[in-house]
Design an enzyme around this catalytic site. Sequence first.
Site, mmCIF file in Angstrom:
data_model
loop_
_atom_site.group_PDB
_atom_site.id
_atom_site.type_symbol
_atom_site.label_atom_id
_atom_site.label_comp_id
_atom_site.label_asym_id
_atom_site.label_seq_id
_atom_site.Cartn_x
_atom_site.Cartn_y
_atom_site.Cartn_z
ATOM 1 N N CYS A 7 0.851 -1.177 -0.066
ATOM 2 C CA CYS A 7 0.004 -0.187 0.009
ATOM 3 C C CYS A 7 0.760 1.122 0.085
ATOM 4 O O CYS A 7 1.991 1.381 -0.771
ATOM 5 C CB CYS A 7 -0.944 0.006 1.090
ATOM 6 S SG CYS A 7 -2.138 1.147 1.164
ATOM 7 N N HIS B 206 -3.051 -4.454 -0.804
ATOM 8 C CA HIS B 206 -2.809 -4.124 0.478
ATOM 9 C C HIS B 206 -3.219 -4.959 1.787
ATOM 10 O O HIS B 206 -3.814 -6.115 1.445
ATOM 11 C CB HIS B 206 -3.203 -2.582 0.664
ATOM 12 C CG HIS B 206 -4.819 -2.742 0.655
ATOM 13 N ND1 HIS B 206 -5.591 -1.543 0.241
ATOM 14 C CD2 HIS B 206 -5.841 -3.615 1.083
ATOM 15 C CE1 HIS B 206 -6.719 -1.861 0.213
ATOM 16 N NE2 HIS B 206 -7.091 -3.191 0.866
#
Lengths: 444, 238
Positions: free
Chosen positions: B93, B188
């Site tokens: 992320c 993520h």
Amino acid sequence: MKKLRIILATLAGKLLIFAGRVAGKKGSYTPGVIAMKIYPDILKHLSRQVREEIVFVCGTNGKTTTNNLLCSLLEASGKKVVCNKVGANMLAGVACSFIESASVFGNLDADYASIECDEASLRHAVKHMRADKVVITNLFRDQLDRYGEIEDTIGLLNEAFDKVGDTTLILNGDDPMSATFGIGRNAVYYGINENCSEDVKETNEGRFCTVCGADIKYNYYHYSQLGDWYCSGCDFKRPYIDYSADNIDLDGKLAFDINGEVRLDLNYRGFYNIYNVLAAYAAYDMLGLKSDNINKVLGAYKPQIGRMEPFMVGGKLTVLNLAKNPAGFNQAIATLAADKRTKDVLIAINDCPSDGMDISWLWDVDFEKLGEVGVKSIYASGERKHDTALRLKYAGFENVETVDITADTLRRIAGGNGEVCYLLVNYTVLFATQNILKTISDKG
Amino acid sequence: MKITIAHLYPDMLNLYGDSGNIATLKHRLVSRGIDAEIKTYVIEDDIDFENTDIVFIGGGGEREQLTVCNRLKEISSDLKAYAENGGVILAVCGGFEVLGKYYKTASATVEGAGVLDITTDYCDKKFVGNAVIESDLIGTTIVGFENHSGRVDIGTHTPLGKVLCGFGHNGKGAEGVVYKNVIATYLHGPLLPKNPVLADYILSKAIEKRYGTADLAPIDDTLEIAAHDYAVGRFLSK
């Protein structure tokens, strides 16, 4: 011509809502969309006819309960109320609730409107109608793929408040995120004035001051980011609490005082419900209404679908509860912990757009705590049953069974060794599960 | 045998259940009789790179990411030396973006730690959804969820995988970066729980570096594989 379009829009909306009900739908969305296509100002036209005030209820968790509690209080005072009870809370859903309450000629006979509204939709709704009071329940991390980060939600609500003109905000003073909206605005606050919860390990939203960015500190702490807070860097702190809960008794029930004036003794559970009741009470009081029967009215309130909703299945108490984000799940788990009976538990997670397609948040839920609450057997279900089972494995459960929710499996789970059965499900699992429970629950 | 995992700044970066990655690494070590030490660093701590085998950097809100990025710049020479020397880093992320030369937001350009020779531009259309990529690095698929405004130019770096479903780091068919033992990706949050092959790859690189060779015994991955295969089956058939 305008009159004709009003009638057409109302009529079409009503017919489609009716057709939807026949087809088994609970909430309404499409009828509102179509009515607003036929007459874009239908909501303006109808809401204008509300004689007294329009109250909006927004926030991550507790919207539906708070809004329905407020509606119960208003109705018990003999008022006619427009209310979106099942929580269809986007603009079109709001339109549906007004259309339902109106006559086919587009006339509305209502004293108040008590409207639950999605945080992202409030800015649209206030273009169509006034918002005399706005209640914010709390702001927690929720479905990041839908709403973005919590800062984005704050931005959307600020946009709405800037549009709305004259209003009074009714805010959760224990929530440093919600309290932000009161800065420079007309606001009253509610909160819990007593330190009564054990420390819960949770994803802590709002650890940084929304004013200066420094750390938020706590004198005491309830759950998530709620508590008696103050900023370590500036003078932003928990505001003066206009509506406070004290003398809290959580032992198998929910009892507390509001402002030392009213003693409430309710038979529903869940610490978080104190906030819902406080928020509804504050809104009711701010509308200038009084009642000697507050305790009776709130005590008679039946929780909505899937809010710790009890069923009897084969003689076993089976409790259905909606939990759709880490804060909601952690509170549900805390409620299970407060119930000393042994239990069989089902966790069901779907990932439809209205659930949030991203299920990463399962790892922000303190499922580890479930290991300490007398769980006899545990099941994972929903579209994401495998992800859920894997998360539960990491929480220390060795034998997680993945199941699909059918009448047979629910009967089997309820027939387990636990003294009580809990079904914790997210949004799109809820209605189908409730329908099955209704068909298999003990009659009479 | 012991492996030490440095979890960087979860006080700032905790957006999407990143802790699932730490839990997975720990579980897969402990199940094999290898000690796992998790060191959680807050933003002002000094990092003991010498005694670190795996660095994990997750994702956070925009303001928190900026704070982290500024901190990483302060320690960038140590972090770069660690990476150049074969130290294992997993960054997901926002962690992916801050390792580059710079990343852009809607309003600013932020200089990054420069561990990777990549740059990230901003686009107001977010790439959001489930993703499946095929990775030559580990010889199988990686499943996850992406949600990013950034568009990454990975320059001459090797991508982590080819996008089979989803957008990838710039919408052009590739996702993530592998450079030495640094793995960075937009997939993520809890990336590792249902990507056990990737988790083991990361562990074996860390063990090899510390102890010369790594021989990871198979463990029960029934639920891991079920979750992985479910995602592959469902999202690739669309």
